[in-house]
Design a protein around this motif. Structure first.
Motif, PDB file in Angstrom:
ATOM      1  N   ARG A 181     -10.982 -84.374 -53.879  1.00 50.92           N
ATOM      2  CA  ARG A 181     -11.606 -83.419 -54.798  1.00 50.92           C
ATOM      3  C   ARG A 181     -13.014 -83.895 -55.174  1.00 50.92           C
ATOM      4  O   ARG A 181     -13.334 -85.084 -55.081  1.00 50.92           O
ATOM      5  CB  ARG A 181     -10.786 -83.254 -56.085  1.00 50.92           C
ATOM      6  N   VAL A 182     -13.804 -82.933 -55.624  1.00 48.71           N
ATOM      7  CA  VAL A 182     -15.118 -83.237 -56.175  1.00 48.71           C
ATOM      8  C   VAL A 182     -14.932 -84.094 -57.425  1.00 48.71           C
ATOM      9  O   VAL A 182     -13.941 -83.947 -58.158  1.00 48.71           O
ATOM     10  CB  VAL A 182     -15.850 -81.924 -56.509  1.00 48.71           C
ATOM     11  N   PHE A 183     -15.841 -84.999 -57.690  1.00 49.34           N
ATOM     12  CA  PHE A 183     -15.750 -85.879 -58.849  1.00 49.34           C
ATOM     13  C   PHE A 183     -15.651 -85.055 -60.141  1.00 49.34           C
ATOM     14  O   PHE A 183     -16.204 -83.969 -60.273  1.00 49.34           O
ATOM     15  CB  PHE A 183     -16.934 -86.841 -58.908  1.00 49.34           C
ATOM     16  N   ARG A 184     -14.926 -85.582 -61.121  1.00 52.51           N
ATOM     17  CA  ARG A 184     -14.649 -84.857 -62.368  1.00 52.51           C
ATOM     18  C   ARG A 184     -15.813 -84.925 -63.345  1.00 52.51           C
ATOM     19  O   ARG A 184     -16.125 -83.961 -64.036  1.00 52.51           O
ATOM     20  CB  ARG A 184     -13.378 -85.429 -63.013  1.00 52.51           C
ATOM     21  N   LYS A 185     -16.486 -86.071 -63.404  1.00 54.72           N
ATOM     22  CA  LYS A 185     -17.660 -86.215 -64.255  1.00 54.72           C
ATOM     23  C   LYS A 185     -18.530 -87.329 -63.719  1.00 54.72           C
ATOM     24  O   LYS A 185     -18.100 -88.114 -62.855  1.00 54.72           O
ATOM     25  CB  LYS A 185     -17.264 -86.497 -65.707  1.00 54.72           C
ATOM     26  N   VAL A 186     -19.758 -87.403 -64.194  1.00 53.32           N
ATOM     27  CA  VAL A 186     -20.677 -88.435 -63.757  1.00 53.32           C
ATOM     28  C   VAL A 186     -21.441 -88.958 -64.967  1.00 53.32           C
ATOM     29  O   VAL A 186     -21.839 -88.189 -65.848  1.00 53.32           O
ATOM     30  CB  VAL A 186     -21.649 -87.894 -62.681  1.00 53.32           C
ATOM     31  N   GLU A 187     -21.610 -90.271 -65.011  1.00 50.89           N
ATOM     32  CA  GLU A 187     -22.385 -90.926 -66.079  1.00 50.89           C
ATOM     33  C   GLU A 187     -23.517 -91.699 -65.421  1.00 50.89           C
ATOM     34  O   GLU A 187     -23.279 -92.531 -64.540  1.00 50.89           O
ATOM     35  CB  GLU A 187     -21.509 -91.869 -66.889  1.00 50.89           C
ATOM     36  N   CYS A 188     -24.764 -91.422 -65.819  1.00 54.11           N
ATOM     37  CA  CYS A 188     -25.931 -92.042 -65.203  1.00 54.11           C
ATOM     38  C   CYS A 188     -26.726 -92.835 -66.225  1.00 54.11           C
ATOM     39  O   CYS A 188     -26.941 -92.387 -67.365  1.00 54.11           O
ATOM     40  CB  CYS A 188     -26.828 -90.978 -64.562  1.00 54.11           C
ATOM     41  N   GLN A 189     -27.187 -94.015 -65.794  1.00 53.61           N
ATOM     42  CA  GLN A 189     -28.079 -94.857 -66.579  1.00 53.61           C
ATOM     43  C   GLN A 189     -29.422 -94.951 -65.862  1.00 53.61           C
ATOM     44  O   GLN A 189     -29.487 -94.894 -64.630  1.00 53.61           O
ATOM     45  CB  GLN A 189     -27.483 -96.255 -66.752  1.00 53.61           C
ATOM     46  N   PHE A 190     -30.488 -95.141 -66.659  1.00 56.19           N
ATOM     47  CA  PHE A 190     -31.853 -95.113 -66.129  1.00 56.19           C
ATOM     48  C   PHE A 190     -32.573 -96.399 -66.516  1.00 56.19           C
ATOM     49  O   PHE A 190     -32.558 -96.803 -67.681  1.00 56.19           O
ATOM     50  CB  PHE A 190     -32.613 -93.912 -66.680  1.00 56.19           C
ATOM     51  N   LYS A 191     -33.234 -97.014 -65.528  1.00 57.12           N
ATOM     52  CA  LYS A 191     -34.005 -98.233 -65.758  1.00 57.12           C
ATOM     53  C   LYS A 191     -35.444 -97.958 -65.351  1.00 57.12           C
ATOM     54  O   LYS A 191     -35.748 -97.822 -64.159  1.00 57.12           O
ATOM     55  CB  LYS A 191     -33.426 -99.379 -64.930  1.00 57.12           C
ATOM     56  N   PRO A 192     -36.381 -97.841 -66.297  1.00 61.70           N
ATOM     57  CA  PRO A 192     -37.761 -97.445 -65.964  1.00 61.70           C
ATOM     58  C   PRO A 192     -38.506 -98.427 -65.067  1.00 61.70           C
ATOM     59  O   PRO A 192     -39.449 -98.038 -64.395  1.00 61.70           O
ATOM     60  CB  PRO A 192     -38.431 -97.330 -67.335  1.00 61.70           C
ATOM     61  N   GLY A 193     -38.112 -99.705 -65.049  1.00 59.65           N
ATOM     62  CA  GLY A 193     -38.780-100.703 -64.225  1.00 59.65           C
ATOM     63  C   GLY A 193     -37.842-101.838 -63.904  1.00 59.65           C
ATOM     64  O   GLY A 193     -36.783-101.999 -64.531  1.00 59.65           O
ATOM     65  N   LEU A 194     -38.242-102.647 -62.920  1.00 64.74           N
ATOM     66  CA  LEU A 194     -37.360-103.731 -62.492  1.00 64.74           C
ATOM     67  C   LEU A 194     -37.076-104.719 -63.615  1.00 64.74           C
ATOM     68  O   LEU A 194     -35.978-105.264 -63.694  1.00 64.74           O
ATOM     69  CB  LEU A 194     -37.984-104.452 -61.288  1.00 64.74           C
ATOM     70  N   LEU A 195     -38.084-104.969 -64.451  1.00 67.98           N
ATOM     71  CA  LEU A 195     -37.938-105.977 -65.501  1.00 67.98           C
ATOM     72  C   LEU A 195     -37.650-105.370 -66.860  1.00 67.98           C
ATOM     73  O   LEU A 195     -37.631-106.091 -67.875  1.00 67.98           O
ATOM     74  CB  LEU A 195     -39.219-106.827 -65.571  1.00 67.98           C
ATOM     75  N   LEU A 196     -37.428-104.076 -66.917  1.00 65.99           N
ATOM     76  CA  LEU A 196     -37.160-103.393 -68.181  1.00 65.99           C
ATOM     77  C   LEU A 196     -35.665-103.174 -68.368  1.00 65.99           C
ATOM     78  O   LEU A 196     -34.910-103.103 -67.390  1.00 65.99           O
ATOM     79  CB  LEU A 196     -37.897-102.050 -68.216  1.00 65.99           C
ATOM     80  N   PRO A 197     -35.202-103.066 -69.609  1.00 63.49           N
ATOM     81  CA  PRO A 197     -33.764-102.846 -69.847  1.00 63.49           C
ATOM     82  C   PRO A 197     -33.366-101.403 -69.524  1.00 63.49           C
ATOM     83  O   PRO A 197     -34.201-100.518 -69.366  1.00 63.49           O
ATOM     84  CB  PRO A 197     -33.631-103.136 -71.350  1.00 63.49           C
ATOM     85  N   TRP A 198     -32.061-101.188 -69.423  1.00 61.85           N
ATOM     86  CA  TRP A 198     -31.545 -99.846 -69.198  1.00 61.85           C
ATOM     87  C   TRP A 198     -31.828 -98.970 -70.412  1.00 61.85           C
ATOM     88  O   TRP A 198     -31.680 -99.402 -71.550  1.00 61.85           O
ATOM     89  CB  TRP A 198     -30.041 -99.870 -68.935  1.00 61.85           C
ATOM     90  N   SER A 199     -32.252 -97.755 -70.160  1.00 59.40           N
ATOM     91  CA  SER A 199     -32.512 -96.810 -71.245  1.00 59.40           C
ATOM     92  C   SER A 199     -31.193 -96.371 -71.867  1.00 59.40           C
ATOM     93  O   SER A 199     -30.144 -96.370 -71.222  1.00 59.40           O
ATOM     94  CB  SER A 199     -33.265 -95.571 -70.730  1.00 59.40           C
ATOM     95  N   SER A 200     -31.258 -96.008 -73.116  1.00 60.76           N
ATOM     96  CA  SER A 200     -30.070 -95.519 -73.800  1.00 60.76           C
ATOM     97  C   SER A 200     -30.424 -94.234 -74.552  1.00 60.76           C
ATOM     98  O   SER A 200     -31.593 -94.034 -74.938  1.00 60.76           O
ATOM     99  CB  SER A 200     -29.530 -96.582 -74.771  1.00 60.76           C
ATOM    100  N   PRO A 201     -29.459 -93.359 -74.775  1.00 58.65           N
ATOM    101  CA  PRO A 201     -28.069 -93.464 -74.308  1.00 58.65           C
ATOM    102  C   PRO A 201     -27.961 -93.029 -72.863  1.00 58.65           C
ATOM    103  O   PRO A 201     -28.858 -92.367 -72.345  1.00 58.65           O
ATOM    104  CB  PRO A 201     -27.343 -92.483 -75.229  1.00 58.65           C
ATOM    105  N   PRO A 202     -26.870 -93.377 -72.171  1.00 60.68           N
ATOM    106  CA  PRO A 202     -26.680 -92.884 -70.792  1.00 60.68           C
ATOM    107  C   PRO A 202     -26.436 -91.371 -70.800  1.00 60.68           C
ATOM    108  O   PRO A 202     -26.081 -90.787 -71.821  1.00 60.68           O
ATOM    109  CB  PRO A 202     -25.447 -93.652 -70.312  1.00 60.68           C
ATOM    110  N   LEU A 203     -26.621 -90.777 -69.649  1.00 62.45           N
ATOM    111  CA  LEU A 203     -26.404 -89.338 -69.495  1.00 62.45           C
ATOM    112  C   LEU A 203     -24.999 -89.129 -68.954  1.00 62.45           C
ATOM    113  O   LEU A 203     -24.648 -89.619 -67.893  1.00 62.45           O
ATOM    114  CB  LEU A 203     -27.431 -88.745 -68.530  1.00 62.45           C
ATOM    115  N   LEU A 204     -24.172 -88.398 -69.707  1.00 63.01           N
ATOM    116  CA  LEU A 204     -22.789 -88.150 -69.326  1.00 63.01           C
ATOM    117  C   LEU A 204     -22.580 -86.655 -69.168  1.00 63.01           C
ATOM    118  O   LEU A 204     -22.792 -85.891 -70.113  1.00 63.01           O
ATOM    119  CB  LEU A 204     -21.817 -88.716 -70.369  1.00 63.01           C
ATOM    120  N   LEU A 205     -22.179 -86.223 -67.968  1.00 63.34           N
ATOM    121  CA  LEU A 205     -21.993 -84.800 -67.704  1.00 63.34           C
ATOM    122  C   LEU A 205     -20.663 -84.573 -67.011  1.00 63.34           C
ATOM    123  O   LEU A 205     -20.320 -85.265 -66.053  1.00 63.34           O
ATOM    124  CB  LEU A 205     -23.122 -84.261 -66.803  1.00 63.34           C
ATOM    125  N   ALA A 206     -19.925 -83.576 -67.516  1.00 67.06           N
ATOM    126  CA  ALA A 206     -18.711 -83.139 -66.839  1.00 67.06           C
ATOM    127  C   ALA A 206     -19.082 -82.093 -65.804  1.00 67.06           C
ATOM    128  O   ALA A 206     -20.104 -81.413 -65.934  1.00 67.06           O
ATOM    129  CB  ALA A 206     -17.706 -82.578 -67.850  1.00 67.06           C
TER     130      ALA A 206
END
Length: 875
Positions: A288-313
């Motif tokens: 089946r197609v995936f039920r939901k997806v959660e994505c995190q974003f990192k603006p640069g190699l040395l930068l921390p992950w942005s918050s909050p993550p994007l969560l979509l059903a």
């Protein structure tokens, strides 16, 4: 009506459609790639250094030649720096001839590539083979499809040899820019599914990175190769691969967790608008197609992950539909250089074929011109509506975990205004569609399946009779022919500027054809259409087939009367409608009762996304095409036949058959655009050559070798094998109808040069009787088996180097009498004699092609196999 918003500059990803068209020459031959970007491990001398390793050029001593031996070390290489990441679909190689002074070429080679110039990857095909077969002589260009394709900035060619020998190389790369900017992705290793005891391998077999602890990292593979998997994941689009090849899949049980994490690394930070995931949904087998997806974003190699993550059903209302599908996931324009997404299982298996990204850089819109305010406002409304819908979707998703968007009156007013604007735009589009409906109906009828009534006719009547300008062909022959067996391709002349003026004296630019409101001529400076000639007699006797004229000749292809379409028929996609203003006139090739044939150029084929152009178009170079024009005063039947011809010819997509590239049917006059082969036909090419034997060539004589003849014959057999697979009957196969490089066409009957090859039956037909099977002459029965007979005569022509006509000792009437002897079968029939260079085994193949019983003649598949595997080693 709508408040201002920022516009997005979208970078489109590589899709399966773009991958099929991503085959441009990148600039080794035409000099777009500068000398400074071509380097090598070593060179014989200054005249064989790396910059001379350009395909089809003869600078210096004609190629790059390494200083050291390539056997056994295989460490010498030629390197090309493309300056940016490119998607490479195929490569071309060539040896060194140097005007007869060099005979070096590479029989095989390896490819290595790099995206950063530091880590190098050895290319392997889908079955793990590293060695690529190369050249068999010094002059032919050998093109190799890269399956899988390569994403790289640097490419190295490592020539190979099985003994100590001199090797030289010329190369070209074909592809396009890698706009996605993706450097690598990291994902778990795919698993094996067992269905009814049979394994289905869902691994990323073309991944070019590393694997450690069940995770693949640092490379690219099948998730970005441009190939979309079908509904049934056990079926594949590639030949000779294993079930499941088109998908990367994971089992929730084998993975031991409820989601699959995939991380994407890009060249630089960019704003991500949408991620599109092509997923399988064959739920009857636990997929089946995936039920939901959660994505995190990192603006640069040395930068921390942005918050909050994007969560979509993923709200799928059609879960019962087992079709594979693309799932578009809005990413809200978030900036990132690294993107990490968790895809949650909805069943036991998750299968993904392709992942693409739509991203851009926000920028303020320029002030719109006054005359386009309404259009610009609607564009803005579309974008506002898209952003509003994404926010609304995120707010109403039960498991999103995102804050609920506020719905105030201003947002409602904006939404209503945008909807009104969209409705107005849709009304305008509908008006345009209705205005063009007439032509669409005509083309649709021509493109529909041919009914049995249409397929049954009793007399083959030509729709045209084209007379080719022989002086032009002489000129092309001079351009393509050279001394000896080898010919260096010469550069095409730049297009002449053709300008035209309206009544005010202003230039109206270059155009091969008039606008619909203008009367003839069809191009600037052309003479008006001549008066219509009297109807000609039919070219063939009765046959239960549809007789269709080829693009520039007569009665080339015939379709047997079938009650239903052939199951092997090629996909009949709509013909691309090409803008006629892109065609630049070069010269007139011929004319006939219902139309004319022109030689034209398409200056920028890459600007026509719907043009299925040949893959060897050079970047920045024009494409030569032949354009057949139907006269504006042609009858309704002629117009319908013209469109029907285009429909049938559009099915003929094979490297050894002249290709229909598109049509111009949205306005008058109707046109067909086909490939144009500038080097003339095989008959003229061979008739000016002598056979190369052990005594060596005569002084100043152009030569041809036995292997070269067999190679060309096998290409003709390959094209005919394709035609026969579609139940197409050619009916006039001969060397005069084979163009160079080998492509089967239909020019022969239309040229005065070959008038002596055709016999006119008083009041009935014009027939190529010396190439026809006895049942064609006596009974008018044309089948694939009669094409096999004609191939045997064509092969006899080639091995006789076209020095005489078949049955040259017989008159036309005696040839017809000989057909009667085949019918009576009393042993008095005359066969063509064995040519001097022809081995007995090959002559026996010819005799089998001329078997009296058409059921006992070999198939084109057998002929092609014999020529490629057995005939080459007979001398």
């Amino acid at each position: 009506m709508c408040s201002p918003v920022y516009l997005m500059v979208v970078s489109f990803p590589l899709t399966s459609t773009h991958a099929a068209q991503c085959r441009y020459a990148l600039g080794m031959e035409d000099g777009t790639i500068p000398d400074s970007d071509i380097t090598a491990s070593s060179a014989w001398s200054d005249s064989t250094e790396a910059k001379h390793g350009r395909l089809s050029t003869g600078a210096g001593d004609g190629a790059w030649c390494p200083l050291g031996a390539v056997f056994p070390s295989a460490s010498e290489y030629l390197q090309v720096d493309l300056r940016s990441l490119h998607f490479l679909a195929l490569v071309g190689t060539q040896g060194r001839h140097a005007d007869g002074h060099g005979q070096e070429f590479a029989r095989s080679y390896r490819l290595r590539y790099s995206r950063d110039g530091r880590s190098w990857i050895t290319w392997k095909d889908r079955w793990g083979q590293e060695v690529v077969s190369g050249n068999k002589n010094t002059y032919d260009v050998v093109l190799k499809d890269l399956g899988p394709p390569i994403v790289a900035r640097y490419v190295r060619f490592y020539p190979l040899a099985d003994r100590v020998m001199s090797v030289c190389l010329r190369v070209e790369l074909y592809g396009c820019l890698w706009n996605d900017g993706l450097l690598a992705y990291t994902a778990p290793v795919g698993h094996v599914m067992h269905l009814s005891g049979s394994p289905v391998y869902l691994n990323d077999s073309t991944y070019d990175g590393s694997t450690e602890a069940g995770v693949q990292f640092g490379g690219l593979g099948q998730l970005v190769d441009g190939v979309l998997g079908g509904d049934d994941f056990t079926e594949t689009k590639e030949l000779r691969v294993w079930p499941g090849y088109d998908y990367l899949g994971w089992s929730r049980e084998a993975l031991g967790q409820g989601s699959v994490q995939i991380e994407f690394h890009f060249q630089k930070t960019r704003s991500f608008h949408t991620m599109q995931v092509h997923s399988n949904n064959r739920h009857t087998q636990g997929v089946r197609v995936f039920r939901k997806v959660e994505c995190q974003f990192k603006p640069g190699l040395l930068l921390p992950w942005s918050s909050p993550p994007l969560l979509l059903a993923i709200p799928l209302e059609d879960l019962k539909d087992p079709s594979s599908r693309p799932i578009s996931i809005p990413l809200g324009g978030r900036p990132a250089q690294i993107l990490r997404c968790q895809f949650t299982f909805a069943d036991r298996w998750l299968l993904i074929s392709e992942i693409s990204f739509y991203s851009g850089t926000p920028r303020p819109p320029p002030p719109p011109p006054h005359t386009h305010t309404h259009t610009h406002t609607l564009h803005t409304c579309f974008i506002t509506l898209l952003l509003f819908s994404e926010a609304d979707f995120a707010a109403t998703t039960p498991r999103s975990g995102l804050p609920v968007a506020k719905h105030d009156s201003s947002n409602t007013a904006i939404l209503i205004g945008c909807l009104v604007g969209i409705i107005l735009l849709l009304l305008a589009v509908i008006a345009v569609i209705l205005w063009r409906q007439y032509w669409k109906k005509i083309l649709g009828k021509a493109q529909g399946s041919l009914s049995s009534d249409e397929l049954r006719v009793h007399l083959s009547v030509p729709s045209d009779s084209v007379v080719i300008n022989n002086t032009h062909n002489d000129r092309e022959r001079e351009r393509c022919d050279g001394e000896g067996e080898y010919q260096e391709p010469s550069a095409l002349l730049r297009p002449r500027e053709h300008t035209r003026q309206d009544s005010t004296g202003k230039h109206r630019g270059r155009d091969c054809f008039p606008s619909p409101t203008e009367e003839p001529p069809p191009y600037p400076g052309a003479p008006p259409y001549p008066a219509l000639s009297p109807p000609s007699v039919p070219h063939y006797a009765e046959a239960d087939i549809v007789s269709l004229q080829g693009v520039s000749g007569n009665n080339t292809y015939a379709v047997p009367a079938l009650s239903s379409p052939s199951p092997t028929a090629a996909d009949c996609s709509p013909l691309p409608d090409l803008p006629r203003q892109c065609l630049v006139f070069k010269e007139k090739l011929g004319e006939g009762q219902f139309g004319e044939v022109h030689l034209c150029e398409i200056e920028s084929p890459q600007d026509l996304p719907n043009l299925e152009f040949p893959f060897n178009v050079r970047k920045g170079r024009p494409l030569l095409v032949a354009v057949k024009i139907l006269r504006p005063d042609a009858s309704k039947n002629a117009r319908n036949d013209f469109l029907k011809e285009g429909k049938i010819l559009s099915r003929l997509k094979d490297p050894n058959i002249i290709r229909l590239l598109g049509v111009c049917v949205s306005s008058e006059p109707l046109c067909m655009v086909t490939e144009y082969m500038e080097c003339g036909d095989l008959n003229q090419y061979l008739s000016h050559r002598v056979l190369l034997d052990k005594t060596g060539p005569a002084h100043h004589a152009a030569t041809i070798s036995y292997p070269a003849l067999i190679s060309m014959a096998s290409q003709i057999a390959s094209g005919m094998k394709f035609l026969s697979s579609l139940n197409f009957v050619h009916r006039d196969l001969a060397t005069r109808n084979c163009l160079r490089p080998i492509k089967i066409a239909d020019f022969g009957m239309s040229r005065n040069l070959y008038a002596g090859d055709y016999y006119r039956i008083q009041g009935r037909a014009v027939l190529p009787i010396r190439w026809m099977a006895w049942e064609c002459i006596l009974m008018g029965k044309f089948t694939t088996a009669s094409d096999v007979w004609a191939f045997g005569v064509t092969l006899w022509e080639m091995l006789s180097v076209c020095q005489e006509q078949p049955y040259s000792s017989l008159t036309d009437e005696q040839v017809i009498d000989n057909a009667g002897e085949f019918f009576r079968d009393h042993g008095r029939q005359v066969y063509l004699s064995r040519p001097d260079i022809c081995p007995q085994g090959l002559y026996e193949l010819m005799l089998s092609c001329w078997n009296r019983d058409c059921k006992l003649r070999p198939s084109f598949a057998h002929i092609h196999s014999f020529l490629t595997e057995d005939a080459m080693n007979m001398v």
